[in-house]
Enzyme design. Structure first.
Site, PDB file in Angstrom:
ATOM      1  N   SER A   1       0.679  -1.146  -0.101  1.00  0.00           N
ATOM      2  CA  SER A   1      -0.028   0.079   0.150  1.00  0.00           C
ATOM      3  C   SER A   1       0.953   1.056   0.044  1.00  0.00           C
ATOM      4  CB  SER A   1      -0.982   0.000   1.412  1.00  0.00           C
ATOM      5  OG  SER A   1      -1.411   1.433   1.277  1.00  0.00           O
TER       6      SER A   1
ATOM      7  N   HIS B   1      -1.118  -1.249  -4.197  1.00  0.00           N
ATOM      8  CA  HIS B   1      -2.543  -1.035  -3.417  1.00  0.00           C
ATOM      9  C   HIS B   1      -2.546   0.389  -3.506  1.00  0.00           C
ATOM     10  CE1 HIS B   1      -6.004  -1.923  -1.232  1.00  0.00           C
ATOM     11  NE2 HIS B   1      -5.528  -0.944  -0.368  1.00  0.00           N
TER      12      HIS B   1
ATOM     13  N   ASP C   1      -4.875   3.569  -1.835  1.00  0.00           N
ATOM     14  CA  ASP C   1      -5.916   3.943  -0.983  1.00  0.00           C
ATOM     15  C   ASP C   1      -6.355   5.357  -1.161  1.00  0.00           C
ATOM     16  OD1 ASP C   1      -6.236   1.637   0.837  1.00  0.00           O
ATOM     17  OD2 ASP C   1      -4.093   1.946   1.397  1.00  0.00           O
TER      18      ASP C   1
ATOM     19  N   MET D   1      -9.147   8.066  -0.078  1.00  0.00           N
ATOM     20  CA  MET D   1      -9.899   8.662   0.867  1.00  0.00           C
ATOM     21  C   MET D   1     -10.575   9.947   1.023  1.00  0.00           C
ATOM     22  SD  MET D   1      -7.339   7.154   3.925  1.00  0.00           S
ATOM     23  CE  MET D   1      -6.712   5.571   3.994  1.00  0.00           C
TER      24      MET D   1
ATOM     25  N   HIS E   1      -8.227   1.126  -3.897  1.00  0.00           N
ATOM     26  CA  HIS E   1      -9.251   0.946  -2.913  1.00  0.00           C
ATOM     27  C   HIS E   1      -9.866   2.208  -2.738  1.00  0.00           C
ATOM     28  CE1 HIS E   1      -9.601  -0.135   1.565  1.00  0.00           C
ATOM     29  NE2 HIS E   1     -10.775  -0.130   0.908  1.00  0.00           N
TER      30      HIS E   1
ATOM     31  N   MET F   1     -12.265   4.516  -0.683  1.00  0.00           N
ATOM     32  CA  MET F   1     -12.863   4.784   0.461  1.00  0.00           C
ATOM     33  C   MET F   1     -13.313   5.996   0.549  1.00  0.00           C
ATOM     34  SD  MET F   1      -9.823   3.070   2.702  1.00  0.00           S
ATOM     35  CE  MET F   1      -8.768   3.366   1.578  1.00  0.00           C
TER      36      MET F   1
ATOM     37  N   MET G   1     -11.344  -6.061   5.115  1.00  0.00           N
ATOM     38  CA  MET G   1     -10.792  -5.011   5.874  1.00  0.00           C
ATOM     39  C   MET G   1     -10.341  -5.420   7.142  1.00  0.00           C
ATOM     40  SD  MET G   1     -10.120  -2.608   4.027  1.00  0.00           S
ATOM     41  CE  MET G   1      -9.375  -1.418   5.374  1.00  0.00           C
TER      42      MET G   1
ATOM     43  N   PHE H   1      -6.795   4.743   7.849  1.00  0.00           N
ATOM     44  CA  PHE H   1      -5.545   5.159   8.396  1.00  0.00           C
ATOM     45  C   PHE H   1      -4.569   3.773   8.138  1.00  0.00           C
ATOM     46  CE2 PHE H   1      -8.359   7.803  10.894  1.00  0.00           C
ATOM     47  CZ  PHE H   1      -7.726   9.251  10.485  1.00  0.00           C
ATOM     48  N   GLY H   2      -3.316   4.181   7.985  1.00  0.00           N
ATOM     49  CA  GLY H   2      -2.360   2.830   7.898  1.00  0.00           C
ATOM     50  C   GLY H   2      -1.818   2.660   9.059  1.00  0.00           C
ATOM     51  N   GLY H   3      -0.864   1.543   9.455  1.00  0.00           N
ATOM     52  CA  GLY H   3      -0.309   1.585  10.831  1.00  0.00           C
ATOM     53  C   GLY H   3      -1.197   1.016  11.906  1.00  0.00           C
TER      54      GLY H   3
ATOM     55  N   ASP I   1      -6.649  -6.668   4.060  1.00  0.00           N
ATOM     56  CA  ASP I   1      -5.904  -5.314   4.072  1.00  0.00           C
ATOM     57  C   ASP I   1      -6.066  -4.710   5.555  1.00  0.00           C
ATOM     58  OD1 ASP I   1      -5.212  -2.658   3.502  1.00  0.00           O
ATOM     59  OD2 ASP I   1      -6.843  -1.979   2.427  1.00  0.00           O
TER      60      ASP I   1
ATOM     61  N   GLY J   1      -2.933  -4.019   9.038  1.00  0.00           N
ATOM     62  CA  GLY J   1      -2.277  -4.704   9.976  1.00  0.00           C
ATOM     63  C   GLY J   1      -1.488  -5.938   9.665  1.00  0.00           C
TER      64      GLY J   1
ATOM     65  N   GLY K   1       1.076  -1.846   3.972  1.00  0.00           N
ATOM     66  CA  GLY K   1       1.832  -0.669   3.981  1.00  0.00           C
ATOM     67  C   GLY K   1       2.833  -0.506   4.784  1.00  0.00           C
ATOM     68  N   SER K   2       2.620  -0.313   6.082  1.00  0.00           N
ATOM     69  CA  SER K   2       3.834  -0.137   7.195  1.00  0.00           C
ATOM     70  C   SER K   2       4.604  -1.162   7.196  1.00  0.00           C
ATOM     71  CB  SER K   2       3.093  -0.077   8.560  1.00  0.00           C
ATOM     72  OG  SER K   2       1.859   0.799   8.745  1.00  0.00           O
TER      73      SER K   2
HETATM   74  C1  DX5 Z   1      -6.272   1.694   5.259  1.00  0.00           C
HETATM   75  C2  DX5 Z   1      -5.997   0.960   4.043  1.00  0.00           C
HETATM   76  C3  DX5 Z   1      -5.030   0.320   4.154  1.00  0.00           C
HETATM   77  C4  DX5 Z   1      -3.524   0.782   4.685  1.00  0.00           C
HETATM   78  C5  DX5 Z   1      -2.842  -0.385   5.332  1.00  0.00           C
HETATM   79  O1  DX5 Z   1      -7.430   2.250   5.467  1.00  0.00           O
HETATM   80  O2  DX5 Z   1      -7.066   0.654   3.455  1.00  0.00           O
HETATM   81  O3  DX5 Z   1      -4.673  -0.297   2.858  1.00  0.00           O
HETATM   82  O4  DX5 Z   1      -2.790   1.560   3.975  1.00  0.00           O
HETATM   83  O5  DX5 Z   1      -2.030  -0.038   6.031  1.00  0.00           O
HETATM   84  P1  DX5 Z   1      -1.000  -0.921   6.989  1.00  0.00           P
HETATM   85  O6  DX5 Z   1      -0.477  -2.088   6.396  1.00  0.00           O
HETATM   86  O7  DX5 Z   1      -0.140  -0.026   7.556  1.00  0.00           O
HETATM   87  O8  DX5 Z   1      -2.188  -1.376   8.116  1.00  0.00           O
HETATM   88 ZN    ZN Z   2      -6.632  -0.209   1.292  1.00  0.00          ZN
END
Ligand code: DX5
Ligand code: ZN
Length: 221
Positions: free
Chosen positions: A7, A32, A34, A36, A68, A70, A139, A145-147, A177, A179, A199-200
């Site tokens: 991501s 990927h 994202d 938003m 994706h 959102m 999900m 948010f990531g992380g 997707d 964590g 992502g992270s």
């Molecule tokens: C959250 C996103 C994810 C996010 C995943 O809303 O859809 O794609 O970037 O990030 P990590 O892997 O850090 O949870």
């Molecule tokens: Zn995503």
């Protein structure tokens, strides 16, 4: 083999091309993206311009751009994302009162259609469109948010979805997707996932992107 979809939300946007191509060179099959809107989810991220900026990398390497959405009323922007180079467009069931129509629109415009749902939304909400979906995304965090930390109940949901897809002999991808990292990848794949978004775990931390891709690959079997 499980596909990895880094991501880019967690990448350094000032060095997006370097970061993305490092992940692809290390073996990631998809990217990927994202999107938003600050309404459906609290955060604001990126739009079709960034998909378009990644198009040369896609054309050079054959990766898929996995978008994706959102955002509220996603049908307003699907054509723009396809035009920018999206290969897969995933919409949330919570934003689509006419989900069948939205899936049809994505396919008519030439992309693969993905559907997803929040952690608190039951898989029942997808049952009637499951046979039409090219991808179903679970999900495993609340979107925005990531992380964030993986929600443990997601594993049972992945397993139930795998059974539902197998029951109709669906060839849809089952993507997860939120964590996802080397420590839980095996559990997620064992439950039935075939695409992991991260992502992270790919762009964060102190190790290189390439090392992180290899570690996630090794852990996902
Ligand atoms: C959250 C996103 C994810 C996010 C995943 O809303 O859809 O794609 O970037 O990030 P990590 O892997 O850090 O949870
Ligand atoms: Zn995503």
């Amino acid at each position: 083999m499980v596909k990895l979809a880094p991501s880019i939300l967690a990448a350094n946007f000032a060095r997006l091309e370097d970061h993305a191509s490092e992940a692809v060179s290390a073996g990631a099959e998809w990217l990927h993206i994202d999107v938003m809107d600050g309404h459906f989810v609290p955060n604001i991220s990126i739009g079709p311009l960034i998909v378009d900026a990644l198009r040369p990398l896609k054309e050079e390497t054959g990766i898929l751009l996995d978008v994706h959405l959102m955002i509220e009323k996603p049908e307003r922007y699907i054509a723009d994302f396809v035009k920018a180079g999206a290969d897969i467009i995933t919409v949330h069931v919570e934003t689509c009162p006419h989900l069948h129509r939205t899936i049809s629109l994505i396919k008519e415009l030439g992309a693969k259609a993905g559907v997803t749902l929040n952690p608190s939304t039951s898989l029942d909400a997808l049952e009637e469109v499951l046979a039409d979906a090219d991808l179903v995304l679970i999900m495993s965090v609340n979107p925005g948010f990531g992380g964030q930390k993986y929600i443990p109940a997601s594993t049972a949901k992945i397993h139930r979805l795998r059974q539902m897809l197998d029951a109709i002999a669906s060839k849809a991808f089952l993507e997860v997707d939120g964590g996802v990292y080397a420590g839980n990848a095996a559990e997620i794949v064992h439950a039935g996932a075939d695409v992991l978004v991260a992502g992270s775990a790919i762009f964060g931390g102190t190790k290189s992107v390439a090392e992180n891709v290899s570690a996630l690959r090794a852990a996902s079997g």
